[in-house]
Write an enzyme that holds these catalytic residues in place. Sequence first.
Site, PDB file in Angstrom:
ATOM      1  N   ALA A 132       1.728  -2.204   1.125  1.00 62.56           N
ATOM      2  CA  ALA A 132       2.080  -3.129   2.202  1.00 62.56           C
ATOM      3  C   ALA A 132       1.349  -2.763   3.489  1.00 62.56           C
ATOM      4  CB  ALA A 132       3.592  -3.123   2.433  1.00 62.56           C
ATOM      5  N   TYR A 133       1.358  -1.487   3.821  1.00 60.56           N
ATOM      6  CA  TYR A 133       0.688  -1.033   5.039  1.00 60.56           C
ATOM      7  C   TYR A 133      -0.816  -1.291   4.959  1.00 60.56           C
ATOM      8  CZ  TYR A 133      -0.640   2.024   8.917  1.00 60.56           C
ATOM      9  OH  TYR A 133      -1.157   2.521  10.093  1.00 60.56           O
ATOM     10  N   SER A 134      -1.423  -0.921   3.833  1.00 63.31           N
ATOM     11  CA  SER A 134      -2.864  -1.106   3.683  1.00 63.31           C
ATOM     12  C   SER A 134      -3.244  -2.579   3.761  1.00 63.31           C
ATOM     13  CB  SER A 134      -3.322  -0.507   2.345  1.00 63.31           C
ATOM     14  OG  SER A 134      -3.043   0.873   2.269  1.00 63.31           O
TER      15      SER A 134
END
Length: 242
Positions: free
Chosen positions: A148-150
């Site tokens: 999700a962050y990437s």
Amino acid sequence: MKNQIAVITGGAQGIGLAVAQTLHAQHVDIVSWDIDESNTKAMAMLGDSATAIKCDITDLESVQAAYAETCERVGIPTIMVNSAGISGPNAPLDEYDIEAWHKVIDINLHGTFYVNQVCVKGMKSNGYGRITNVASIAGKEGNPNASAYSASKAAVIGLTKSLGKELAGLNIAVNCVTPAAARTRIFDQMSPEHIEYMLSKIPRGRFLEVEEAAKMIAWTVSPENSFTTGAVFDLSGGRATY
């Protein structure tokens, strides 16, 4: 930098606070938009010309209200640094919590879109502006167990490039930075194994200092940055050179 007005999201701590301190020292009027209760105290410690406004960047109406209050109390922002963000949990994609996925995307991507959309209108009317979005090295390379962050930070890079091209004919620069990990409260959201993984990937062998990030960001939002737009400034300690 005198007479400039800077909106900084996530200005209560971390890179956002370091940017606020750096720009304030250059006589920029600072307005920190943050949902964190420590925002008021952080801006009070800066002293004059620093204003705290509560804002949830995942809520467009909250962003619009924060912008209206900023214009009324301080003036139309000429600088915007979008530093607010979260890392989310560390887990394989097939085990990633769906609610956590949506929360990371809401803050890191949708929040970036809302803040850029609201702030750029005043810059266009004034014919001048500087925008810098804080992305991440994870948006370039992808970190395992951080889908999700990437993904959200890769999207921030794409959004920045798109808006930069839209405004290239105006005196409005839109850029982003891609920091490696820095020791901020975002580490509280990460597993020790993930933190060690990130450190192992940095050729300089240490984490980024928030002051180092602030100095680069301060230049990107200065009048000296009169040509570069839609660009990605690397802050990864050699991990990525593109």
